[in-house]
Design a protein around this motif. Structure first.
Motif, PDB file in Angstrom:
ATOM      1  N   MET A 132       0.847  -1.161   0.000  1.00  0.00           N
ATOM      2  CA  MET A 132       0.000   0.000   0.000  1.00  0.00           C
ATOM      3  C   MET A 132       0.903   1.238   0.000  1.00  0.00           C
ATOM      4  O   MET A 132       1.741   1.392   0.884  1.00  0.00           O
ATOM      5  N   ILE A 172      -7.815   7.929   4.382  1.00  0.00           N
ATOM      6  CA  ILE A 172      -8.164   7.105   3.229  1.00  0.00           C
ATOM      7  C   ILE A 172      -8.986   7.966   2.271  1.00  0.00           C
ATOM      8  O   ILE A 172     -10.000   8.559   2.670  1.00  0.00           O
ATOM      9  N   ARG A 182     -10.176   8.655  -2.148  1.00  0.00           N
ATOM     10  CA  ARG A 182     -10.336   8.131  -3.504  1.00  0.00           C
ATOM     11  C   ARG A 182     -10.259   9.318  -4.455  1.00  0.00           C
ATOM     12  O   ARG A 182     -10.498  10.467  -4.045  1.00  0.00           O
ATOM     13  N   TRP A 238      -7.549   4.701  -2.340  1.00  0.00           N
ATOM     14  CA  TRP A 238      -8.289   3.505  -2.699  1.00  0.00           C
ATOM     15  C   TRP A 238      -9.110   3.825  -3.947  1.00  0.00           C
ATOM     16  O   TRP A 238      -9.809   4.842  -3.993  1.00  0.00           O
ATOM     17  N   ASP A 239      -9.055   2.963  -4.931  1.00  0.00           N
ATOM     18  CA  ASP A 239      -9.814   3.149  -6.156  1.00  0.00           C
ATOM     19  C   ASP A 239     -11.136   2.417  -5.996  1.00  0.00           C
ATOM     20  O   ASP A 239     -11.208   1.200  -6.201  1.00  0.00           O
ATOM     21  N   VAL A 240     -12.180   3.142  -5.584  1.00  0.00           N
ATOM     22  CA  VAL A 240     -13.492   2.531  -5.342  1.00  0.00           C
ATOM     23  C   VAL A 240     -14.565   3.327  -6.077  1.00  0.00           C
ATOM     24  O   VAL A 240     -14.429   4.535  -6.292  1.00  0.00           O
TER      25      VAL A 240
END
Length: 186
Positions: free
Chosen positions: A1, A43, A45, A86-88
């Motif tokens: 990560m 966190i 995106r 995070w790719d969400v």
């Protein structure tokens, strides 16, 4: 990560974040960050274009977890925050918002009290009140929880545990049992 350092002006709160921190705790968080610069990474995106009020959303990020950390960093004048990207998609982002701030354990009062007692060996009560989420009254109550309590024993094997036995005796049988118990105790 991978860990990234993003300037705070690139970080945008998610519009559906429902987690709210009381002002007193946010102030304690800001003090902690100012004194230690230690915190879990925020966190984020990539900021979705349709949710952006920014003319060019490229290089901008939406916060999924860490809204209060970012606010505390702003309050103490920091320019950036450590982040994980995070790719969400939108649905997963909403699910993360609904869970990340809710998935938590609960303090065992005796263990929390023991932790506070250990901290008190290094820090005075005034400092603890300034740094911990508890107010002064709650902190003093915690510090008294384990006073005078016996140390818990480890679990015993089933065969060594006391067993309750219930039965009925006639008076002469009771006398005989009590006599034998007294003899066995000698």
């Amino acid at each position: 990560m991978d860990l990234y350092e993003f300037t705070l002006d690139l970080l945008h709160p998610h519009p559906h974040n429902s987690n709210v921190m009381p002002e007193a705790l946010l102030a304690k968080l800001a003090t902690h960050l100012e004194q230690t610069d230690r915190y879990p990474p925020v966190i984020v995106r990539p900021l979705p274009v349709e949710e952006s009020s920014v003319s060019d959303s490229a290089g901008h990020y939406q916060i999924l977890d860490g809204h209060h950390r970012v606010e505390a960093l702003r309050r103490i004048g920091r320019a950036s925050a450590r982040c994980v990207v995070w790719d969400v998609d939108d649905a997963e982002a909403l699910l993360l918002l609904a869970t990340l701030n809710r998935l938590q354990g609960q303090d065992d009062p005796r263990k929390r009290a023991a932790l506070v007692d250990r901290l008190h060996e290094h820090l005075d009560v005034k400092t603890l009140v300034a740094k911990l989420p508890e107010d002064g009254d709650r902190l003093r109550k915690l510090m008294r929880i384990n006073d005078g309590l016996p140390t818990p024993r480890p679990p015993q094997p089933i065969g060594e545990m006391p067993v309750a036995v219930h039965f009925f005796l006639l008076p002469h049988q009771r006398t005989a049992v009590e006599r034998r118990l007294r003899e066995a105790m000698r």
